[in-house]
Each structure stands twice: as structure tokens, then as C-alpha cells.
Design an enzyme around this catalytic site. Structure first.
Site, PDB file in Angstrom:
ATOM      1  N   SER A  47     -33.444 -71.088  -7.955  1.00 37.83           N
ATOM      2  CA  SER A  47     -33.608 -70.128  -9.114  1.00 37.83           C
ATOM      3  C   SER A  47     -34.787 -69.354  -8.491  1.00 37.83           C
ATOM      4  O   SER A  47     -34.701 -68.689  -7.453  1.00 37.83           O
ATOM      5  CB  SER A  47     -34.481 -70.949 -10.276  1.00 37.83           C
ATOM      6  OG  SER A  47     -35.169 -70.337 -11.231  1.00 37.83           O
ATOM      7  N   TYR A  84     -33.646 -59.807 -14.552  1.00 41.69           N
ATOM      8  CA  TYR A  84     -33.998 -60.805 -13.331  1.00 41.69           C
ATOM      9  C   TYR A  84     -34.514 -62.242 -13.782  1.00 41.69           C
ATOM     10  O   TYR A  84     -33.894 -63.388 -13.579  1.00 41.69           O
ATOM     11  CB  TYR A  84     -34.631 -60.244 -12.133  1.00 41.69           C
ATOM     12  CG  TYR A  84     -34.915 -61.266 -10.861  1.00 41.69           C
ATOM     13  CD1 TYR A  84     -33.727 -61.601 -10.208  1.00 41.69           C
ATOM     14  CD2 TYR A  84     -35.864 -62.218 -10.814  1.00 41.69           C
ATOM     15  CE1 TYR A  84     -33.805 -62.749  -9.227  1.00 41.69           C
ATOM     16  CE2 TYR A  84     -36.098 -63.009  -9.784  1.00 41.69           C
ATOM     17  CZ  TYR A  84     -34.955 -63.270  -9.160  1.00 41.69           C
ATOM     18  OH  TYR A  84     -35.034 -64.114  -8.077  1.00 41.69           O
ATOM     19  N   LYS A 119     -32.802 -66.137 -14.366  1.00 44.46           N
ATOM     20  CA  LYS A 119     -33.284 -67.194 -13.679  1.00 44.46           C
ATOM     21  C   LYS A 119     -33.674 -68.289 -14.783  1.00 44.46           C
ATOM     22  O   LYS A 119     -33.704 -69.599 -14.624  1.00 44.46           O
ATOM     23  CB  LYS A 119     -34.543 -66.871 -12.771  1.00 44.46           C
ATOM     24  CG  LYS A 119     -34.008 -66.091 -11.735  1.00 44.46           C
ATOM     25  CD  LYS A 119     -32.926 -66.727 -10.823  1.00 44.46           C
ATOM     26  CE  LYS A 119     -32.601 -66.193  -9.480  1.00 44.46           C
ATOM     27  NZ  LYS A 119     -31.194 -66.797  -8.534  1.00 44.46           N
TER      28      LYS A 119
END
Length: 291
Positions: free
Chosen positions: A139, A153, A157
Site C-alpha cells: 500500500s 492514488y 491505496k
């Protein structure tokens, strides 16, 4: 070289550069076996030449189901088992939520989340059959802490974090472990090689300046040190669900979680007041019905 009686078999996605490459090299150097994968195998072929008995190079594109299934089967045929899956493949998308295109959004989630999900789902039956296995999902500190210009993004994650926490609960009865690796900034070429940038709108320029300043202010981790931390966590009989690595990761995450707790507590009276009012209204309604 480790003191283990037997070597581990790793399957690592995104092994051509960065953490994936460094981790593959380190595992091979300690006499483990590694299924080394990448979209372009020309970039990893040298590892099989250097370690012909313990490295197996296989093409794997996490957005292509056929290559995922093939890589797992080829790896099992070569080494008879897989002990550790490292979901490392991924990239960043820089841009304000308004700036990024539909295609960029879908590609980001397709690689960082759905790719990881598909590789994991492909290997779970093997781990269940073995009654053992360890899934390491790469992650980011950005899976817990957010910054401007990285919204998609972060979304990818955060999704990895939620998926991994659920997987840990579901797979524990089968002897399968899950660890979420949360790196902060490291001395890799991630920003240049693995970062897509959206078409820029001038009104978001101050945020780009803020991000540039943030990068300069926070120290970068040393990749070999991060790799050693990952190697150590695999050796633990009871590994953590979350592992923050890098000099900036854990302080950022602790500060964010502390801030969240403080905010929840500061406004908890809103819910308590609402509950009290609802309870009083219910009592009055019941009283009126009796009258």
C-alpha cells in the site's frame, strides 16, 4: 543467508524496478526461490541468468487475467509451492480530482486495486490447499494519510487497505497471513518512472507548489533498509497487519490517526444530542398514544 531449515518461495509482481526488483534480489541472495514477474521480462531476465536454480522469470500483467493465472501455474510447476505473495505492481497519478481524466482514473484503479485483487484471488486456492501462505500488499503511507493532487492514488491505496483488512479476517482460519506494507517516501525513481501526471489547470498551481515543498521537507528512506524490514516481517510467526516503513511514514500515520480520534471525540455530542432528542420524542409519542 538465513537460519531457516528450508527456503521460501516468493511470487513478486512488478519486479523490474524499485522495491519489487530490490526485494527479488534480496530474497534470491538469501537462497530463497523467487517467481520474478513483470510486464516486460527483458528487464528481469538477468536474475534468472544469475540464479538459474532459484529464479523463475514469468511475464505477468496485473491487468491481464490470463497472464496472472499463467504466472501462478508456471511458478507452481517450477517450485511446487508458493509461500509469499508480494503485490508490488502499481503507479501514482498526480493531479487534482478535477484535472484527471476518466481514462486515467480507471487505469489507476485497474492497476493499483483490481490488479492486486485479481492476483490475490488467483493465489488464495493454492494457499488454502497448503494451509499456509503470506500475502504482502504494498500500500503506502498514502493509504492512511492524504495530500492534495493525489486523490485517485489515495483512493486506490485506501481500497487496498480495506480489502486487506477484510482478507486478514477471512483467511486467518486457513493459516494464511496478510500484511499491509505502508512505505513513506523512498529513494526510488517512483516519482519519475511510475507517476502519471494529469493535464494541469492553473488554479491548482498552489497545491503543486505545496507538494513540491512537502517532498523536500520529508526525508527519503533507503531502499535496502525497507527491503530488510519486509524480509524480517515474513519470518515472524505472528506478523502485523500493518507495517509502516521509511522515516516519514509512521509519524505521519500516527499524527493523522490522532487527529481523526480528536475530531470524532470533539463532535460526538452531535450524535448524543440527536439520540437524546429522538428518545424524548419517542417517549412523548408513546405517552400521547396512551392518552
Amino acid at each position: 543467508m538465513t537460519n531457516r531449515k528450508s527456503s521460501l518461495v516468493w511470487l513478486i509482481t512488478g519486479s523490474s524496478t524499485g522495491f519489487g526488483r530490490a526485494l527479488a534480489e534480496a530474497a534470491l541472495a538469501q537462497d530463497d526461490h523467487v517467481i520474478v514477474t513483470a510486464r516486460d521480462i527483458s528487464k528481469i531476465q538477468d536474475l534468472e541468468h544469475q540464479y538459474p536454480q532459484t529464479a523463475k522469470v514469468v511475464r505477468l500483467d496485473v491487468t491481464d487475467q490470463a497472464t496472472i493465472q499463467s504466472a501462478v501455474q508456471i511458478g507452481l510447476a517450477a517450485f511446487n509451492r508458493i509461500d509469499v505473495l508480494v503485490n508490488n505492481a502499481g503507479y501514482g497519478l498526480m493531479g487534482a480530482v478535477e484535472e484527471v481524466s476518466d481514462e486515467q482514473i480507471r487505469n489507476q484503479l485497474e492497476t493499483n486495486f483490481f490488479g492486486l485483487l485479481n492476483v490475490t484471488r488467483a493465489i488464495i486456492p493454492t494457499f488454502k490447499k497448503q494451509a499456509t501462505g503470506h500475502i504482502l500488499n504494498l500500500s503506502s503511507a498514502g493509504g492512511r494519510v492524504t495530500l492534495p493532487m493525489l486523490g485517485l492514488y489515495h483512493a486506490s491505496k485506501f481500497a487496498v487497505e480495506g480489502l486487506s483488512e477484510t482478507l486478514a479476517q477471512e483467511l486467518k482460519p486457513f493459516g494464511i497471513k496478510v500484511t499491509i506494507i505502508e512505505p513513506g517516501g523512498f529513494e526510488t525513481d517512483f516519482v519519475n518512472r511510475s507517476m502519471v501526471t494529469a493535464v494541469q489547470m492553473p488554479e491548482y498551481a498552489p497545491f503543486r507548489e505545496q507538494m513540491a515543498a512537502f517532498s523536500l521537507e520529508h526525508p527519503q528512506g533507503h531502499v535496502p533498509t525497507g527491503v530488510q524490514a519486509i524480509l524480517k516481517v515474513v519470518e515472524l510467526p505472528d506478523p502485523p497487519l500493518h507495517l509502516a516503513i521509511g522515516p516519514s511514514a509512521l509519524p505521519m500515520i500516527i499524527q493523522k490517526l490522532s487527529s481523526d480520534i480528536e475530531e470524532y471525540q470533539r463532535f460526538e455530542d452531535i450524535w448524543q444530542d440527536s439520540t437524546a432528542n429522538a428518545s424524548e420524542a419517542s417517549k412523548q409519542s408513546n405517552l400521547a398514544q396512551k392518552v
